[in-house]
Design a protein around this motif. Structure first.
Motif, PDB file in Angstrom:
ATOM      1  N   TRP A 161      -6.487 -11.438  -9.757  1.00  0.00           N
ATOM      2  CA  TRP A 161      -6.333 -11.147  -8.327  1.00  0.00           C
ATOM      3  C   TRP A 161      -5.543 -12.252  -7.632  1.00  0.00           C
ATOM      4  O   TRP A 161      -4.730 -11.976  -6.739  1.00  0.00           O
ATOM      5  CB  TRP A 161      -7.699 -10.979  -7.669  1.00  0.00           C
ATOM      6  N   PHE A 162      -5.745 -13.480  -8.051  1.00  0.00           N
ATOM      7  CA  PHE A 162      -4.976 -14.596  -7.496  1.00  0.00           C
ATOM      8  C   PHE A 162      -3.483 -14.423  -7.804  1.00  0.00           C
ATOM      9  O   PHE A 162      -2.628 -14.619  -6.929  1.00  0.00           O
ATOM     10  CB  PHE A 162      -5.496 -15.916  -8.058  1.00  0.00           C
ATOM     11  N   ILE A 163      -3.169 -14.050  -9.028  1.00  0.00           N
ATOM     12  CA  ILE A 163      -1.782 -13.835  -9.418  1.00  0.00           C
ATOM     13  C   ILE A 163      -1.176 -12.677  -8.625  1.00  0.00           C
ATOM     14  O   ILE A 163       0.014 -12.706  -8.258  1.00  0.00           O
ATOM     15  CB  ILE A 163      -1.679 -13.567 -10.928  1.00  0.00           C
ATOM     16  N   ALA A 164      -1.975 -11.646  -8.340  1.00  0.00           N
ATOM     17  CA  ALA A 164      -1.473 -10.520  -7.547  1.00  0.00           C
ATOM     18  C   ALA A 164      -1.058 -10.990  -6.152  1.00  0.00           C
ATOM     19  O   ALA A 164      -0.032 -10.535  -5.612  1.00  0.00           O
ATOM     20  CB  ALA A 164      -2.534  -9.428  -7.452  1.00  0.00           C
ATOM     21  N   VAL A 165      -1.840 -11.882  -5.570  1.00  0.00           N
ATOM     22  CA  VAL A 165      -1.491 -12.436  -4.252  1.00  0.00           C
ATOM     23  C   VAL A 165      -0.221 -13.283  -4.353  1.00  0.00           C
ATOM     24  O   VAL A 165       0.688 -13.174  -3.514  1.00  0.00           O
ATOM     25  CB  VAL A 165      -2.655 -13.272  -3.693  1.00  0.00           C
ATOM     26  N   ILE A 198      10.096   1.000   0.512  1.00  0.00           N
ATOM     27  CA  ILE A 198       8.683   1.274   0.800  1.00  0.00           C
ATOM     28  C   ILE A 198       8.163   2.281  -0.222  1.00  0.00           C
ATOM     29  O   ILE A 198       8.624   3.425  -0.233  1.00  0.00           O
ATOM     30  CB  ILE A 198       8.499   1.830   2.218  1.00  0.00           C
ATOM     31  N   PHE A 199       7.242   1.898  -1.086  1.00  0.00           N
ATOM     32  CA  PHE A 199       6.652   0.558  -1.154  1.00  0.00           C
ATOM     33  C   PHE A 199       6.967  -0.073  -2.492  1.00  0.00           C
ATOM     34  O   PHE A 199       7.527   0.586  -3.346  1.00  0.00           O
ATOM     35  CB  PHE A 199       5.120   0.611  -0.919  1.00  0.00           C
ATOM     36  N   SER A 200       6.577  -1.321  -2.701  1.00  0.00           N
ATOM     37  CA  SER A 200       7.016  -2.109  -3.843  1.00  0.00           C
ATOM     38  C   SER A 200       6.533  -1.553  -5.184  1.00  0.00           C
ATOM     39  O   SER A 200       5.339  -1.373  -5.403  1.00  0.00           O
ATOM     40  CB  SER A 200       6.524  -3.546  -3.698  1.00  0.00           C
ATOM     41  N   SER A 201       7.488  -1.297  -6.078  1.00  0.00           N
ATOM     42  CA  SER A 201       7.149  -0.832  -7.424  1.00  0.00           C
ATOM     43  C   SER A 201       6.486  -1.943  -8.241  1.00  0.00           C
ATOM     44  O   SER A 201       5.584  -1.681  -9.052  1.00  0.00           O
ATOM     45  CB  SER A 201       8.406  -0.340  -8.137  1.00  0.00           C
ATOM     46  N   HIS A 202       6.935  -3.174  -8.053  1.00  0.00           N
ATOM     47  CA  HIS A 202       6.321  -4.303  -8.766  1.00  0.00           C
ATOM     48  C   HIS A 202       4.836  -4.402  -8.435  1.00  0.00           C
ATOM     49  O   HIS A 202       4.001  -4.674  -9.308  1.00  0.00           O
ATOM     50  CB  HIS A 202       7.016  -5.606  -8.392  1.00  0.00           C
ATOM     51  N   MET A 203       4.490  -4.163  -7.165  1.00  0.00           N
ATOM     52  CA  MET A 203       3.086  -4.251  -6.770  1.00  0.00           C
ATOM     53  C   MET A 203       2.287  -3.067  -7.290  1.00  0.00           C
ATOM     54  O   MET A 203       1.084  -3.191  -7.525  1.00  0.00           O
ATOM     55  CB  MET A 203       2.972  -4.335  -5.250  1.00  0.00           C
ATOM     56  N   ILE A 204       2.930  -1.922  -7.481  1.00  0.00           N
ATOM     57  CA  ILE A 204       2.224  -0.786  -8.079  1.00  0.00           C
ATOM     58  C   ILE A 204       1.726  -1.167  -9.468  1.00  0.00           C
ATOM     59  O   ILE A 204       0.537  -1.011  -9.792  1.00  0.00           O
ATOM     60  CB  ILE A 204       3.143   0.451  -8.161  1.00  0.00           C
ATOM     61  N   VAL A 222       5.144  -4.602   0.734  1.00  0.00           N
ATOM     62  CA  VAL A 222       4.041  -5.194  -0.026  1.00  0.00           C
ATOM     63  C   VAL A 222       2.695  -4.798   0.571  1.00  0.00           C
ATOM     64  O   VAL A 222       1.751  -4.453  -0.150  1.00  0.00           O
ATOM     65  CB  VAL A 222       4.196  -6.724  -0.080  1.00  0.00           C
ATOM     66  N   VAL A 223       2.606  -4.833   1.903  1.00  0.00           N
ATOM     67  CA  VAL A 223       1.344  -4.489   2.576  1.00  0.00           C
ATOM     68  C   VAL A 223       0.961  -3.041   2.300  1.00  0.00           C
ATOM     69  O   VAL A 223      -0.199  -2.735   1.961  1.00  0.00           O
ATOM     70  CB  VAL A 223       1.464  -4.734   4.097  1.00  0.00           C
ATOM     71  N   VAL A 224       1.931  -2.132   2.412  1.00  0.00           N
ATOM     72  CA  VAL A 224       1.650  -0.712   2.142  1.00  0.00           C
ATOM     73  C   VAL A 224       1.223  -0.517   0.690  1.00  0.00           C
ATOM     74  O   VAL A 224       0.328   0.287   0.395  1.00  0.00           O
ATOM     75  CB  VAL A 224       2.880   0.151   2.471  1.00  0.00           C
ATOM     76  N   ALA A 225       1.835  -1.257  -0.224  1.00  0.00           N
ATOM     77  CA  ALA A 225       1.469  -1.142  -1.637  1.00  0.00           C
ATOM     78  C   ALA A 225       0.015  -1.546  -1.861  1.00  0.00           C
ATOM     79  O   ALA A 225      -0.702  -0.910  -2.640  1.00  0.00           O
ATOM     80  CB  ALA A 225       2.391  -2.008  -2.489  1.00  0.00           C
ATOM     81  N   TRP A 226      -0.436  -2.586  -1.183  1.00  0.00           N
ATOM     82  CA  TRP A 226      -1.798  -3.077  -1.387  1.00  0.00           C
ATOM     83  C   TRP A 226      -2.838  -2.017  -1.049  1.00  0.00           C
ATOM     84  O   TRP A 226      -3.752  -1.768  -1.843  1.00  0.00           O
ATOM     85  CB  TRP A 226      -2.042  -4.347  -0.570  1.00  0.00           C
ATOM     86  N   TYR A 227      -2.713  -1.377   0.105  1.00  0.00           N
ATOM     87  CA  TYR A 227      -3.769  -0.405   0.415  1.00  0.00           C
ATOM     88  C   TYR A 227      -3.512   0.964  -0.204  1.00  0.00           C
ATOM     89  O   TYR A 227      -4.446   1.683  -0.545  1.00  0.00           O
ATOM     90  CB  TYR A 227      -4.036  -0.306   1.923  1.00  0.00           C
ATOM     91  N   LEU A 241      -0.277   5.202 -12.251  1.00  0.00           N
ATOM     92  CA  LEU A 241       1.122   4.884 -11.970  1.00  0.00           C
ATOM     93  C   LEU A 241       1.866   6.109 -11.434  1.00  0.00           C
ATOM     94  O   LEU A 241       2.605   6.016 -10.445  1.00  0.00           O
ATOM     95  CB  LEU A 241       1.811   4.374 -13.242  1.00  0.00           C
ATOM     96  N   VAL A 242       1.674   7.251 -12.073  1.00  0.00           N
ATOM     97  CA  VAL A 242       2.386   8.469 -11.665  1.00  0.00           C
ATOM     98  C   VAL A 242       2.005   8.868 -10.242  1.00  0.00           C
ATOM     99  O   VAL A 242       2.871   9.188  -9.415  1.00  0.00           O
ATOM    100  CB  VAL A 242       2.105   9.616 -12.647  1.00  0.00           C
ATOM    101  N   ALA A 243       0.710   8.854  -9.929  1.00  0.00           N
ATOM    102  CA  ALA A 243       0.263   9.223  -8.582  1.00  0.00           C
ATOM    103  C   ALA A 243       0.862   8.289  -7.533  1.00  0.00           C
ATOM    104  O   ALA A 243       1.328   8.733  -6.477  1.00  0.00           O
ATOM    105  CB  ALA A 243      -1.263   9.195  -8.513  1.00  0.00           C
ATOM    106  N   SER A 244       0.877   6.992  -7.811  1.00  0.00           N
ATOM    107  CA  SER A 244       1.431   6.018  -6.868  1.00  0.00           C
ATOM    108  C   SER A 244       2.944   6.173  -6.737  1.00  0.00           C
ATOM    109  O   SER A 244       3.504   6.079  -5.638  1.00  0.00           O
ATOM    110  CB  SER A 244       1.090   4.597  -7.322  1.00  0.00           C
ATOM    111  N   GLN A 245       3.618   6.424  -7.848  1.00  0.00           N
ATOM    112  CA  GLN A 245       5.076   6.530  -7.823  1.00  0.00           C
ATOM    113  C   GLN A 245       5.548   7.804  -7.117  1.00  0.00           C
ATOM    114  O   GLN A 245       6.615   7.810  -6.501  1.00  0.00           O
ATOM    115  CB  GLN A 245       5.619   6.472  -9.250  1.00  0.00           C
TER     116      GLN A 245
END
Length: 313
Positions: free
Chosen positions: A206-210, A177-183, A227-232, A119-123
Motif C-alpha cells: 500500500w505504501f508503494i501504491a501511494v 482519465i483514469f490512470s492505467s498504471h494505477m489500475i 490518479v484520484v479517480v483511479a483510487w476510488y 482489470l477488464v471491468a476497470s479498463q
C-alpha cells in the motif's frame, strides 16, 4: 550434506510436478476466461492507440498536484516506470511462487482469472471515460511542439491494429482519465491484501501504491484527477466484482487432492493423501499450519483459537 540436498531437490521436483498437474487441470476448465482477459488487454491497448489519433495538444490544465510536486523531467521519467515494473514483476512472481515454495494456499490459474476480471471491468470504464473527453496531455511528448503529440492519419488498418507496440503504448497521448498504471497497481495490491500471507508485505504494498501515485503526477504522465479517480474507481470495482465471483477454493479443505489426476497409489507407493500433503507443503517437518477463513489468508504470526464444548464430556 550432498544426501540432504539431493533429498530436498527430489521433494521440490515432485512438488513442482504435482502443482503443474493441478494447474493444467484448472487451465483446461478456465482457459476461456484467461484467453478473454488477455485478448481484452490488446483491445485496451488498441483503444488507447485510437484516442491518440484524435488527441490535440494544448496548454497544460491547472493542477494542484503539479503545484505541489516538482516535475521530474524527461531525464528522470524512468523512475515512475521502474517502480511500476518492479510492482508488476513482483506480483507475477508471487502468483507463481507456489510451484517452488510450500506455502501455497491458492491456485495460480484461479488467481489470474480473478485478476483479469478486475482489470477488464476497470479498463472498460477507463475506455468510456477517456473517449468521452480528450484532455491535452501533460507529459513532455504530448505537449505543443512535440512530434509525438499528434499522430498522422494511418495509411492502413494494419497500422492501427499493430498499435506500434511497445513504443505506441509508452508514448501514448489522450488516454488520461483514469490512470492505467494505477489500475494494475491497485488490482495487484488488493489481490495480495486478500490472498497474501505476509502482513509486512501488505503494508509495504500500500505504501508503494501511494509512492507510485506521487511519481505518476511528478513525472507528468497524468493529471492528479486521473490518479484520484483511479483510487476510488478501481477499489469500488474490485469490491463489487469480487462479490459476484465465486470464492477461491480452500486448499486446506482437501479440494486439491480431488483435482490431482493421480491413481490410488503412484509409482513410488505414495497415496493420494501423501501427494496432497506434499502439494500443500504439509510435510511432517512443517508443523505450522496457516488458516484460511472466508477466502482470506491469515497473516504469519496470527493464530486462531477455538473453544469447543461438548455436552456430557
Amino acid at each position: 550434506m550432498t544426501l540432504y540436498i539431493g533429498r530436498e531437490a527430489s521433494k521440490l521436483w515432485k512438488r513442482v510436478c504435482a502443482e503443474v498437474a493441478t494447474e493444467i487441470s484448472l487451465l483446461a476448465e478456465n482457459w476461456k476466461y484467461l484467453l478473454a482477459g488477455i485478448v481484452f488487454q490488446y483491445i485496451h491497448g488498441l483503444a488507447a492507440r485510437g484516442v491518440h489519433y484524435i488527441h490535440r495538444p494544448g496548454p497544460i490544465l491547472q493542477d494542484v498536484g503539479f503545484l505541489l510536486l516538482p516535475e521530474l523531467g524527461q531525464e528522470k521519467a524512468y523512475i515512475s516506470e521502474t517502480v511500476f515494473t518492479v510492482v508488476f514483476l513482483s506480483f507475477v512472481l508471487w502468483t507463481f511462487h507456489p510451484f517452488i515454495f510450500k506455502s501455497k494456499k491458492v491456485y495460480t490459474v484461479l488467481v489470474w482469472c480473478r485478476v483479469l476480471a478486475f482489470l477488464v471491468a476497470s479498463q472498460i470504464l477507463r475506455i468510456i471515460t477517456f473517449y468521452s473527453t480528450q484532455l491535452p496531455g501533460p507529459n513532455y511528448h504530448c505537449r505543443e511542439g512535440s512530434k509525438l503529440a499528434r499522430l498522422p492519419h494511418p495509411d492502413s488498418v494494419i497500422e492501427v491494429l499493430l498499435i506500434n507496440f511497445p513504443r505506441g503504448v509508452i508514448y501514448g497521448c489522450g488516454d488520461l482519465i483514469f490512470s492505467s498504471h494505477m489500475i494494475f497497481t491497485l488490482v495487484f495490491v488488493r489481490t495480495y491484501q486478500k490472498y497474501g500471507t505476509r502482513r509486512f508485505i501488505k503494508q509495504f504494498a500500500w505504501f508503494i501504491a501511494v509512492v507510485q501515485s506521487l511519481l505518476i503526477i511528478a513525472s507528468r504522465k497524468h493529471y492528479t484527477v486521473d490518479v484520484v479517480v483511479a483510487w476510488y474507481t478501481v477499489n469500488l470495482v474490485v469490491f463489487f466484482v469480487d462479490k459476484k465471483l465465486p470464492e477461491l477454493p480452500d486448499r486446506s479443505s482437501g479440494i486439491g487432492s480431488l483435482l490431482l489426476p493421480l491413481s490410488t497409489r503412484d509409482k513410488d507407493g505414495r497415496t493420494k493423501e501423501e501427494n496432497h500433503k506434499l502439494l500443500n507443503g504439509n510435510s511432517g517437518d512443517d508443523w505450522r499450519q496457516r488458516v484460511q477463513i472466508n477466502g482470506k489468508i491469515l497473516e504469519d504470526g496470527n493464530t486462531v483459537h477455538t473453544d469447543t464444548t461438548m455436552d456430557g464430556a
